[in-house]
Each structure stands twice: as structure tokens, then as C-alpha cells.
Design a protein around this motif. Structure first.
Motif, mmCIF file in Angstrom:
data_model
loop_
_atom_site.group_PDB
_atom_site.id
_atom_site.type_symbol
_atom_site.label_atom_id
_atom_site.label_comp_id
_atom_site.label_asym_id
_atom_site.label_seq_id
_atom_site.Cartn_x
_atom_site.Cartn_y
_atom_site.Cartn_z
ATOM 1 N N GLN A 1 0.829 -1.198 0.000
ATOM 2 C CA GLN A 1 0.000 0.000 0.000
ATOM 3 C C GLN A 1 0.873 1.261 0.000
ATOM 4 O OE1 GLN A 1 -2.553 0.371 3.405
ATOM 5 N NE2 GLN A 1 -3.310 2.403 2.804
ATOM 6 N N GLU B 1 0.817 4.276 -2.784
ATOM 7 C CA GLU B 1 0.615 5.678 -2.442
ATOM 8 C C GLU B 1 1.774 6.535 -2.955
ATOM 9 O OE1 GLU B 1 0.139 5.822 1.729
ATOM 10 O OE2 GLU B 1 -1.908 5.045 1.729
ATOM 11 N N LEU C 1 1.511 9.680 -5.512
ATOM 12 C CA LEU C 1 2.045 11.002 -5.192
ATOM 13 C C LEU C 1 3.039 11.469 -6.248
ATOM 14 C CD1 LEU C 1 2.604 10.667 -1.334
ATOM 15 C CD2 LEU C 1 0.822 11.974 -2.506
ATOM 16 N N ALA D 1 1.575 5.223 6.049
ATOM 17 C CA ALA D 1 1.491 3.816 5.686
ATOM 18 C C ALA D 1 2.800 3.095 5.968
ATOM 19 C CB ALA D 1 1.123 3.669 4.207
#
Length: 463
Positions: A215, A219, A223, A457
Motif C-alpha cells: 500500500q 501511495e 504522489l 502507511a
């Protein structure tokens, strides 16, 4: 109209007509020679030299090999090459010519009549607006005031363009730097995800932690994509502000990072220095007030009467004087309107002065706050984050933490650097807004919130 006529000799009529022509010609010549070509802008408010003619702005700005586009270079290119700015100069030249034409001397009017009454009669006449001729110096003074207003207005529009270019340059450089850091964060997250997947395959890591690392990698990839899009959009906005197409923009590479924070912020003494010119909006409002006063003075005279002079020569020679009689209101309404216009301009000047002082205080406070925030990142937060990373590396070398915790710390360090870039960009945005406010061309700048989300995360995955 009241007309006065009298018979004069041919010599007297000739002398009268010659006097009118000679007077008009001399005044016209003096008016033409007394109108030097004035600059279209006020150089005291502009950081670089501008051209007074749209045809003179054809110089092409070039960077030396190996150099990058600095903020001052972007401003100079925009002032020299942007088609919209060239159009502004051309419009200003047109307006200056029209204002000068409107304030020029009244021209004599030659008349020729050929009538049968009942015999053929030919009458030649020349007439001149005597009242306009008498008031011509006042009209010239008013025209000069209007030219000054136009010069200040063009300068104000140019300073707004300059502020927009400065802001676009800061956004483009900051977005490019953020994109580069986002790529590093993505690489670190991808490495952590690959390692987690390999360890899960060997049974050394449970599925929950492996999913969290995957995860985090997703992410980071998202980004990076968003940062790349922002870099593209801000770069295009900068080219548009500079007036460049995509092909021409290739010759102007951006620097890799923003300029360093100044050693000291602008002090209050520098802000209110007596050598600093008065704000453009305040000065323009005051000039409009003075122009309204000039117009009111002309209106008081023009409301009384209007006089015209006419010389005739034909079978009978003579002269006529035409006087407009204000029988209905005596010019009171015209004078009242002019006086009300003066009061409105005075109150508007006071309102602009109050608003300018308030805007400058707010802009300066935002400038100081953004400077303190950027300095705190530079002097406190970034050094502390580096020390934490050094301690984490020592713990990893002593086999007290895992490689996942080291990777998570590296990602947090990069996110802290990203927040520091945001703080530095906010300062340079506030600096551009302050410079625009000091010149009287306020710029609405949105200060982006600092990114303090340092990768939750990855942090969660390390526990």
C-alpha cells in the motif's frame, strides 16, 4: 446666439484675417514643438528597462550555455517578448496620441459661399473658436495630467504582470523540485514493497505487514504522478506568463531548486524607507483627484459663455462675434457636477490610501510568518531529522532495527524535505506578493499548507 456685425475697410478686413491666421499658426507650431515624446511607463517602479515602443521590443533574450532561467530572466523575457505586453504598449501609444490630439489648438475653419440673392454673391470667411483658443493652456495642462494617469496605469498593469511571472516561476521551480523528491520516495517505497514481498514468500513476514508495504508503494507512486502533473501544469503556466511557445521554452531550462532563504527578512525600516516610491494605486488616485480639480476649473469658465470669432469677405466685408448665452441655468448644473466629481475623487483617494496601508500590513505579516516557518525548517526541523536518520542508521548497523524501519525512516526524511520545500516556496510567494504590494499592484497569493504527513502507511508498517 447674439451676433454683432460691423463694416470695415478692405485693409482692416485683410489685417484681421491675417492676424487670425498668424496667431493660429504660431500657436499651433508652438504646441507641436512643445510636445516631446514622453515615456509610457514610470521606470521607478519597474525592475528592468522597458521600451516605449512596441516595435522596439523585438530583442530576443538568450541564456548563456549551461545557465538556467532565473526569476529576473523570466521577468525580462516577459517584458520584451510577451505579445500581450506589446499590445499594451501599442494601446498606450494610441491613447497618448488621441489625448494629445484632443488637447491640440482649435483649427481655423475656412468657409466659401456662392449664392444668388438675386445676383451672384461669393463670400469667403474664416472662423476660429476664440474661447477654445483662450482656454487652450488649461486644456494642455489637463492633457498632461491625463497622460501622467495613463503612464501610471500602464506601469501598474506591467507590475501586475511582473508579479504574476515571479509567482509562476516560484511555482514551477518548486513543483519540479517536489517531483524529483517524489521520485526518490517512490523508489524507496518500491524497494520496501519488493523486499516485503520476497520475505513474505519465504515466510519471514506476515501478510498484513506485506500488504501495508505494498500500500505504501502504491501511495508513493500516486504522489509521484500527482507531482509530475503539477510540475507540468506550473511549467506551462510559467511559459504562458512569459509569452513563450513550447519550442521556444526549450531554450530556458529551470533551476533544480529554489534560491536559498535570505539571511534576514525585510525589516520595518526597509519597508517604510523614504527612498521607496509611493504606491502606484495611491499615486494614481491622487492624480485623478488633481485632474478632477483641473476639470472643475475649466467647467467653471466654460459654463459662463462660449465665444466664436468669424471674419467675412465678399461683396460686403465684416466680422462676426458669436456668444452662447446660458439663459436657463447660468451653468450652475455644470459647475455643480464638476464640484461633485472633485469631492468623489478626493474621497476615493482617501479610501485607496487606507486600503493600501491595510494591504501592506497584512502582506508584510504574511511575509514574516512564511520567513519564520522556512527558517524553522532550515535551522531546526531538517537538522533534527538528519540526526534521527543517523541514529536509525547506527541502530540498523547494530542489528537493533530491521531494514524496513530504516526504509520507513528514509521515506519520512524525504517527506520532511518536501515540507521544507513547501515552506521555502511559500516564502518566495509571500516575497512576490510583498513586492507587488509595495508597488501598488496587490497580488492574491494562496499559501499552500505545509505537508506534515510523513508517510503514515510506511510508518505503520514498521510497527
Amino acid at each position: 446666439m447674439l451676433t454683432c456685425k460691423g463694416n470695415v475697410t478692405l485693409v482692416q478686413e485683410y489685417l484681421l484675417m491675417k492676424l487670425i491666421l498668424l496667431t493660429g499658426s504660431l500657436l499651433l507650431l508652438s504646441g507641436c514643438t512643445g510636445m516631446p515624446s514622453a515615456p509610457l511607463t514610470d521606470a521607478a517602479y519597474l525592475p528592468v528597462t522597458t521600451h516605449s515602443s512596441a516595435a522596439e521590443t523585438g530583442a530576443i533574450f538568450r541564456l548563456a550555455p549551461g545557465e538556467t532561467l532565473q526569476q529576473s530572466d523570466a521577468v525580462q523575457i516577459a517584458l520584451q517578448q510577451h505579445p500581450a505586453i506589446r499590445a499594451m504598449f501599442a494601446d498606450a501609444q494610441s491613447g497618448a496620441a488621441l489625448r494629445a490630439k484632443a488637447a491640440s489648438l482649435p483649427v481655423p475653419v475656412f468657409g466659401f459661399e456662392r449664392v444668388h440673392a438675386p445676383e451672384l454673391e461669393i463670400v469667403r470667411s474664416i472662423s476660429l473658436g476664440l474661447w477654445e483658443l483662450i482656454l487652450w493652456p488649461q486644456r494642455r495642462q489637463q492633457e498632461q495630467a491625463l497622460q501622467l494617469q495613463a503612464r501610471l496605469q500602464l506601469t501598474s498593469e506591467l507590475t501586475q504582470r511582473i508579479a504574476a511571472v515571479r509567482l509562476a516561476w516560484v511555482d514551477a521551480v518548486a513543483a519540479q523540485e517536489q517531483w524529483h523528491y517524489a521520485q526518490q520516495v517512490e523508489q524507496a517505497a518500491a524497494a520496501a514493497g519488493e523486499l516485503a514481498a520476497a520475505m513474505k514468500a519465504r515466510g519471514n513476514l506476515n501478510a498484513l505487514k506485506a500488504l501495508r508495504y505494498q500500500q505504501g508503494a502504491g501511495e508513493a507512486r500516486l504522489l509521484r504522478t500527482q507531482a509530475e502533473q503539477r510540475a507540468l501544469a506550473t511549467r506551462e503556466a510559467l511559459w504562458q506568463a512569459m509569452g513563450l511557445d513550447a519550442e521556444s521554452a526549450k531554450a530556458f531550462p529551470l533551476p533544480e531548486r529554489l534560491p536559498d532563504l535570505p539571511k534576514q527578512a525585510m525589516s520595518d525600516a526597509q519597508l517604510n524607507s523614504p527612498q521607496r516610491p509611493q504606491r502606484l494605486d495611491v499615486r494614481l488616485a491622487q492624480e485623478r483627484w488633481q485632474t478632477a480639480r483641473l476639470q472643475a476649473g475649466l467647467s467653471r469658465v466654460e459654463s459662463i459663455a462660449d465665444i466664436g470669432l468669424r471674419a467675412k469677405r465678399g461683396d460686403s466685408q465684416g466680422w462676426e462675434v458669436e456668444i452662447a448665452l446660458p439663459l436657463w441655468d447660468g451653468g450652475a448644473l455644470q459647475r455643480q457636477a464638476a464640484q461633485s466629481g472633485v469631492e468623489a475623487a478626493r474621497q476615493q483617494a482617501l479610501a485607496v490610501t487606507l486600503q493600501a496601508a491595510s494591504e501592506q500590513r497584512v502582506t508584510y505579516a504574511a511575509y514574516l510568518q512564511s520567513y519564520d516557518a522556512a527558517r524553522q525548517y532550515r535551522d531546526d526541523l531538517i537538522p533534527a531529522r538528519r540526526k534521527i536518520s543517523d541514529e536509525m542508521l547506527l541502530r540498523y548497523n547494530a542489528m537493533q532495527i530491521s531494514v524496513f524501519e530504516l526504509l520507513a525512516d528514509a521515506r519520512e526524511q524525504r517527506m520532511m524535505v518536501t515540507a521544507a520545500i513547501d515552506a521555502l516556496a511559500n516564502f518566495w510567494r509571500a516575497d512576490a506578493a510583498l513586492q507587488a504590494s509595495l508597488t501598488g499592484a496587490p497580488l492574491n497569493v494562496s499559501i499552500s499548507p505545509l505537508n506534515r504527513n510523513t508517510g503514515s502507511a510506511a510508518a505503520e508498517a514498521s510497527h
